[in-house]
Design a protein around this motif. Structure first.
Motif, short mmCIF file in Angstrom:
data_model
loop_
_atom_site.label_atom_id
_atom_site.label_comp_id
_atom_site.label_asym_id
_atom_site.label_seq_id
_atom_site.Cartn_x
_atom_site.Cartn_y
_atom_site.Cartn_z
N LYS A 98 0.84 -1.19 0.00
CA LYS A 98 0.00 0.00 0.00
C LYS A 98 0.88 1.25 0.00
O LYS A 98 2.09 1.16 0.24
CB LYS A 98 -0.96 -0.01 1.18
N VAL A 99 0.28 2.38 -0.26
CA VAL A 99 1.01 3.65 -0.27
C VAL A 99 1.62 3.87 1.12
O VAL A 99 1.00 3.57 2.13
CB VAL A 99 0.06 4.81 -0.65
N SER A 100 2.83 4.33 1.15
CA SER A 100 3.66 4.63 2.33
C SER A 100 4.41 3.41 2.85
O SER A 100 5.23 3.55 3.76
CB SER A 100 2.88 5.30 3.47
N ASP A 101 4.19 2.21 2.29
CA ASP A 101 4.99 1.05 2.66
C ASP A 101 6.42 1.24 2.18
O ASP A 101 6.65 1.85 1.12
CB ASP A 101 4.46 -0.24 2.02
N GLN A 102 7.38 0.69 2.90
CA GLN A 102 8.75 0.64 2.42
C GLN A 102 8.95 -0.73 1.79
O GLN A 102 8.54 -1.75 2.35
CB GLN A 102 9.75 0.86 3.54
#
Length: 94
Positions: free
Chosen positions: A58-62
């Motif tokens: 998902k968005v903001s995952d590293q």
């Protein structure tokens, strides 16, 4: 300006990893290889609508991605890389 990836593509922004030697010397980014750790900035519709893929990242995952993957672009003096979902090797969990 927003980047909207198509199909199974992701927009990522590479994370600067500061590296310190055992003796305490901080290595500048120019003295080492480019990191293959990045933060997910945007996901393509093909990932969001796929039942198997949508829960994996998902968005903001590293993430960790393949070393030679993607296309680098610069928008508003920020560097981004567009990669395929298949180029993700792992999600970094903290």
């Amino acid at each position: 300006m927003n980047l909207k990836p198509l199909e199974d593509k992701l927009v990522i922004k590479k994370v600067e990893v500061e590296e310190t030697t055992k003796s305490g010397i901080v290595l500048p980014s120019s003295a080492k290889e480019e990191s293959n750790i990045a933060e997910v900035v945007a996901l393509g519709r093909g990932i969001l609508e796929d039942e198997k893929k949508k829960d994996e990242v998902k968005v903001s995952d590293q993430i960790i991605f393949s070393k030679y993957a993607g296309t680098e672009v610069e928008i508003d003096k920020e560097k981004y890389t567009i990669i395929k979902f298949a180029d993700i090797l792992a999600v970094v969990e903290r």
